[in-house]
Design a protein around this motif. Structure first.
Motif, PDB file in Angstrom:
ATOM      1  N   GLY A 144      -1.000  13.053 -23.194  1.00  0.00           N
ATOM      2  CA  GLY A 144      -1.636  13.925 -24.167  1.00  0.00           C
ATOM      3  C   GLY A 144      -2.535  13.196 -25.143  1.00  0.00           C
ATOM      4  N   LEU A 145      -2.473  11.864 -25.152  1.00  0.00           N
ATOM      5  CA  LEU A 145      -3.287  11.077 -26.077  1.00  0.00           C
ATOM      6  C   LEU A 145      -4.644  10.718 -25.490  1.00  0.00           C
ATOM      7  CD1 LEU A 145      -0.558   8.630 -27.452  1.00  0.00           C
ATOM      8  CD2 LEU A 145      -1.189  10.904 -28.278  1.00  0.00           C
ATOM      9  N   THR A 146      -4.898  11.097 -24.252  1.00  0.00           N
ATOM     10  CA  THR A 146      -6.181  10.770 -23.626  1.00  0.00           C
ATOM     11  C   THR A 146      -7.184  11.907 -23.747  1.00  0.00           C
ATOM     12  OG1 THR A 146      -5.410  11.558 -21.475  1.00  0.00           O
ATOM     13  CG2 THR A 146      -5.085   9.224 -21.975  1.00  0.00           C
ATOM     14  N   GLY A 147      -6.769  13.036 -24.316  1.00  0.00           N
ATOM     15  CA  GLY A 147      -7.695  14.132 -24.536  1.00  0.00           C
ATOM     16  C   GLY A 147      -7.996  14.931 -23.289  1.00  0.00           C
ATOM     17  N   ILE A 148      -9.190  15.487 -23.236  1.00  0.00           N
ATOM     18  CA  ILE A 148      -9.616  16.334 -22.125  1.00  0.00           C
ATOM     19  C   ILE A 148     -10.024  15.449 -20.944  1.00  0.00           C
ATOM     20  CG2 ILE A 148     -11.277  18.076 -21.376  1.00  0.00           C
ATOM     21  CD1 ILE A 148     -11.530  18.912 -24.331  1.00  0.00           C
ATOM     22  N   PRO A 149      -9.526  15.699 -19.748  1.00  0.00           N
ATOM     23  CA  PRO A 149      -9.893  14.850 -18.602  1.00  0.00           C
ATOM     24  C   PRO A 149     -11.342  15.061 -18.179  1.00  0.00           C
ATOM     25  CG  PRO A 149      -8.537  16.697 -17.877  1.00  0.00           C
ATOM     26  CD  PRO A 149      -8.536  16.732 -19.377  1.00  0.00           C
ATOM     27  N   LEU A 150     -11.965  14.007 -17.680  1.00  0.00           N
ATOM     28  CA  LEU A 150     -13.339  14.086 -17.196  1.00  0.00           C
ATOM     29  C   LEU A 150     -13.458  15.032 -16.004  1.00  0.00           C
ATOM     30  CD1 LEU A 150     -14.346  10.327 -17.325  1.00  0.00           C
ATOM     31  CD2 LEU A 150     -15.488  12.179 -18.549  1.00  0.00           C
ATOM     32  N   LYS A 151     -12.428  15.007 -15.158  1.00  0.00           N
ATOM     33  CA  LYS A 151     -12.459  15.827 -13.959  1.00  0.00           C
ATOM     34  C   LYS A 151     -11.061  16.315 -13.650  1.00  0.00           C
ATOM     35  CE  LYS A 151     -14.535  15.941  -9.340  1.00  0.00           C
ATOM     36  NZ  LYS A 151     -15.388  15.192  -8.357  1.00  0.00           N
ATOM     37  N   ASN A 152     -10.968  17.575 -13.280  1.00  0.00           N
ATOM     38  CA  ASN A 152      -9.681  18.169 -12.938  1.00  0.00           C
ATOM     39  C   ASN A 152      -9.899  19.083 -11.738  1.00  0.00           C
ATOM     40  OD1 ASN A 152      -7.111  19.143 -12.871  1.00  0.00           O
ATOM     41  ND2 ASN A 152      -7.275  20.364 -14.746  1.00  0.00           N
ATOM     42  N   GLN A 153      -9.529  18.600 -10.566  1.00  0.00           N
ATOM     43  CA  GLN A 153      -9.813  19.294  -9.314  1.00  0.00           C
ATOM     44  C   GLN A 153     -11.332  19.504  -9.197  1.00  0.00           C
ATOM     45  OE1 GLN A 153      -7.176  22.722  -9.549  1.00  0.00           O
ATOM     46  NE2 GLN A 153      -5.515  21.560  -8.640  1.00  0.00           N
ATOM     47  N   TYR A 154     -11.797  20.742  -9.189  1.00  0.00           N
ATOM     48  CA  TYR A 154     -13.244  20.959  -9.026  1.00  0.00           C
ATOM     49  C   TYR A 154     -13.963  21.145 -10.367  1.00  0.00           C
ATOM     50  CZ  TYR A 154     -12.265  25.939  -9.792  1.00  0.00           C
ATOM     51  OH  TYR A 154     -11.856  27.147 -10.331  1.00  0.00           O
ATOM     52  N   ILE A 155     -13.253  20.987 -11.476  1.00  0.00           N
ATOM     53  CA  ILE A 155     -13.855  21.171 -12.805  1.00  0.00           C
ATOM     54  C   ILE A 155     -14.294  19.818 -13.368  1.00  0.00           C
ATOM     55  CG2 ILE A 155     -13.490  22.020 -15.142  1.00  0.00           C
ATOM     56  CD1 ILE A 155     -11.310  23.858 -14.014  1.00  0.00           C
ATOM     57  N   ILE A 156     -15.545  19.741 -13.818  1.00  0.00           N
ATOM     58  CA  ILE A 156     -16.056  18.501 -14.416  1.00  0.00           C
ATOM     59  C   ILE A 156     -16.494  18.767 -15.858  1.00  0.00           C
ATOM     60  CG2 ILE A 156     -16.786  17.530 -12.210  1.00  0.00           C
ATOM     61  CD1 ILE A 156     -19.668  18.342 -12.902  1.00  0.00           C
ATOM     62  N   ARG A 157     -16.433  17.711 -16.678  1.00  0.00           N
ATOM     63  CA  ARG A 157     -16.878  17.793 -18.083  1.00  0.00           C
ATOM     64  C   ARG A 157     -17.968  16.746 -18.316  1.00  0.00           C
ATOM     65  NH1 ARG A 157     -11.079  19.063 -17.177  1.00  0.00           N
ATOM     66  NH2 ARG A 157     -10.914  21.170 -18.015  1.00  0.00           N
ATOM     67  N   PRO A 158     -19.200  17.087 -18.035  1.00  0.00           N
ATOM     68  CA  PRO A 158     -20.283  16.093 -18.086  1.00  0.00           C
ATOM     69  C   PRO A 158     -20.743  15.715 -19.483  1.00  0.00           C
ATOM     70  CG  PRO A 158     -21.144  18.250 -17.476  1.00  0.00           C
ATOM     71  CD  PRO A 158     -19.661  18.387 -17.502  1.00  0.00           C
ATOM     72  N   LEU A 159     -20.234  16.372 -20.546  1.00  0.00           N
ATOM     73  CA  LEU A 159     -20.667  16.049 -21.914  1.00  0.00           C
ATOM     74  C   LEU A 159     -19.604  15.294 -22.714  1.00  0.00           C
ATOM     75  CD1 LEU A 159     -22.577  19.249 -23.150  1.00  0.00           C
ATOM     76  CD2 LEU A 159     -23.419  17.303 -21.845  1.00  0.00           C
ATOM     77  N   LEU A 160     -18.534  14.853 -22.074  1.00  0.00           N
ATOM     78  CA  LEU A 160     -17.472  14.186 -22.831  1.00  0.00           C
ATOM     79  C   LEU A 160     -17.908  12.843 -23.400  1.00  0.00           C
ATOM     80  CD1 LEU A 160     -14.098  14.831 -20.945  1.00  0.00           C
ATOM     81  CD2 LEU A 160     -14.827  15.687 -23.172  1.00  0.00           C
ATOM     82  N   PHE A 161     -19.026  12.324 -22.960  1.00  0.00           N
ATOM     83  CA  PHE A 161     -19.517  11.044 -23.476  1.00  0.00           C
ATOM     84  C   PHE A 161     -20.142  11.188 -24.855  1.00  0.00           C
ATOM     85  CE2 PHE A 161     -23.262  13.028 -21.793  1.00  0.00           C
ATOM     86  CZ  PHE A 161     -24.302  12.593 -22.597  1.00  0.00           C
ATOM     87  N   THR A 162     -20.486  12.415 -25.252  1.00  0.00           N
ATOM     88  CA  THR A 162     -21.297  12.605 -26.451  1.00  0.00           C
ATOM     89  C   THR A 162     -20.551  13.393 -27.522  1.00  0.00           C
ATOM     90  OG1 THR A 162     -23.493  13.286 -27.207  1.00  0.00           O
ATOM     91  CG2 THR A 162     -22.358  14.776 -25.699  1.00  0.00           C
ATOM     92  N   THR A 163     -21.086  13.362 -28.729  1.00  0.00           N
ATOM     93  CA  THR A 163     -20.465  14.054 -29.855  1.00  0.00           C
ATOM     94  C   THR A 163     -21.235  15.319 -30.203  1.00  0.00           C
ATOM     95  OG1 THR A 163     -21.788  12.885 -31.508  1.00  0.00           O
ATOM     96  CG2 THR A 163     -19.724  11.837 -30.785  1.00  0.00           C
ATOM     97  N   ARG A 164     -20.654  16.135 -31.026  1.00  0.00           N
ATOM     98  CA  ARG A 164     -21.323  17.352 -31.481  1.00  0.00           C
ATOM     99  C   ARG A 164     -22.607  17.011 -32.238  1.00  0.00           C
ATOM    100  NH1 ARG A 164     -21.695  23.084 -31.197  1.00  0.00           N
ATOM    101  NH2 ARG A 164     -22.718  23.743 -33.125  1.00  0.00           N
ATOM    102  N   ALA A 165     -22.558  15.971 -33.050  1.00  0.00           N
ATOM    103  CA  ALA A 165     -23.742  15.584 -33.827  1.00  0.00           C
ATOM    104  C   ALA A 165     -24.894  15.186 -32.898  1.00  0.00           C
ATOM    105  CB  ALA A 165     -23.396  14.435 -34.771  1.00  0.00           C
TER     106      ALA A 165
END
Length: 439
Positions: A144-165
């Motif tokens: 739970g300390l690693t946050g949102i995973p980059l990839k989970n099965q077929y779901i990807i999070r391509p913006l996890l490298f960047t911040t809201r700002a």
């Protein structure tokens, strides 16, 4: 940011130009920037937009913006309107959880129907930090300390490298059209409270919070890889798993000062919680036989081991009228055939009975407390519960013990022992052979 986006995708093998990617786009800044980045990079994309009908006209305006943007960009657009509030009430869910269930079920349908390889969501690093803080407040383990995973099965999070700002800066530079969800400005949700109050205070402590946090997550992910390797070795040494059961050697916990955490890490997949793990470890030092229940499984503390099985099934009694050649009950299959007196069977799984001492129909059922029979070789009746104890039958195995009876009298404890009164003798004229096996 565009170059960082491409590097992030390439470094983590999130997708390629051969993929067909469905983008989850709400109309907010994050998802509209994600759409801009994917389009600028010439990926093959389509857009899915959920209208949860929770903000009256604002929800419709969000939908309109996303639809018009897709038309302008020449991108396939999919839209679904949900009766979110009624779904939440009907299923006893919060609005947030109801919206989550509805959207991911619909996304899954779209991915399958239109042959998309991947689904991209616009979570960024600030979202991941909020997730970690929420997980900590809820007592999460290391994962739970690693946050949102980059990839989970077929779901990807391509913006996890960047911040809201950084997203805000890029959106302004590219003049990306987007709409603000007014609910994000309130503290009605736990995540919003963390976003508006906790993280700003942490930035006061550490102005470089995001970069420091990213380094911390990278370290934890390395630690997790080592934990998983060590845990697999531990499992191979102390745990035996079959389709029917899982057996854990009690010695597995001898060298741990935090045996509760180790046990929980393994048994959580059987739906046992941390409090139960604590009770189980305490009970391991006491008398064997104590059992614990999860929604799906039964855990029993035996003499030298812990045994985990699925909840026993409720098996209906099988009536055998004499014409059946094979019948099934639970995991067992019983086969009946006529035999010869000269070659009686003697295995507990293959028995021969004097057919003239039976009266059909026979009844095959699960054993019950209070059952008794006269085990082969004994002169008197014995309680079946005592017979099972004498034979060191574990509690999980007891849950699958069945009996075959004729006119209310047990003639065979299936797989264990026939009754003395139906054994083959010198007077036997007809033989019934019975074989039992697991199916």
């Amino acid at each position: 940011m565009f170059e960082q986006f491409l590097n992030h995708i390439q470094q983590h093998h999130l997708c390629s130009h051969e993929d067909s990617i469905l983008l989850a786009v709400s109309g907010g800044l994050d998802s509209m920037v994600m759409l801009q980045l994917f389009k600028e990079a010439n990926f093959n994309v389509g857009v899915a937009h959920c209208n949860f009908q929770l903000r009256e006209q604002d929800s419709d305006l969000d939908e309109k913006l996303v639809h018009e943007t897709c038309i302008a960009l020449g991108i396939p657009f999919f839209n679904q309107r949900f009766e979110t509030e009624s779904f939440a009430v009907a299923h006893g869910l919060s609005i947030q959880m109801a919206a989550r269930e509805l959207r991911y079920a619909w996304f899954d349908d779209l991915v399958k129907k239109y042959s998309y390889n991947l689904l991209a969501t616009a979570h960024h690093f600030d979202d991941s930090m909020e997730t970690v803080l929420l997980n900590i407040t809820k007592g999460a383990a290391t994962e739970g300390l690693t946050g949102i995973p980059l990839k989970n099965q077929y779901i990807i999070r391509p913006l996890l490298f960047t911040t809201r700002a950084q997203i805000e800066k890029y959106g302004a530079e590219k003049k990306v059209a987007w709409r603000e969800d007014q609910s994000n400005l309130t503290d009605d949700y736990q995540r919003n409270f963390i976003r508006h109050h906790v993280i700003p205070k942490l930035r006061e402590v550490n102005p470089s919070l995001e970069s420091t946090w990213q380094q911390g997550i990278a370290k934890i992910q390395g630690d997790l890889e080592l934990i998983h390797i060590a845990f697999e070795d531990w499992e191979k040494k102390f745990i035996r798993e079959t389709e029917e059961r899982t057996v854990i050697d009690k010695k597995a916990f001898d060298s741990f000062s935090s045996a509760v955490s180790v046990l929980w890490r393994f048994i959580k997949k059987y739906a046992f919680n941390f409090d139960q793990a604590r009770e189980i470890v305490l009970a391991m030092q006491g008398q064997s036989g104590k059992r614990f229940l999860s929604p799906t499984h039964v855990l029993v503390i035996d003499r030298e081991v812990i045994i985990i099985t699925r909840h026993p099934q409720d098996w209906d009694t099988i009536v055998i009228d004499g014409s059946e050649q094979a019948v099934s009950l639970g995991p067992w299959k019983l086969s009946l055939s006529n035999g010869h007196v000269e070659v009686p069977r003697t295995s507990n799984m293959q028995v021969s009975i004097d057919a003239d001492k039976l009266k059909f129909p026979l009844r095959w059922r699960k054993w019950q407390h209070g059952d008794s029979f006269q085990p082969l070789g004994m002169k008197n009746n014995k309680k079946l519960s005592d017979f099972l104890i004498d034979n060191k039958v574990s509690l999980p195995d007891k849950d699958t013990v069945t009996v075959l009876e004729s006119e209310g009298t047990i003639v065979y404890v299936v797989g264990w022992r026939i009754d003395e009164r139906v054994k083959i003798s010198d007077e036997t004229q007809r033989v019934l052979n019975i074989s039992v096996e697991k199916v």
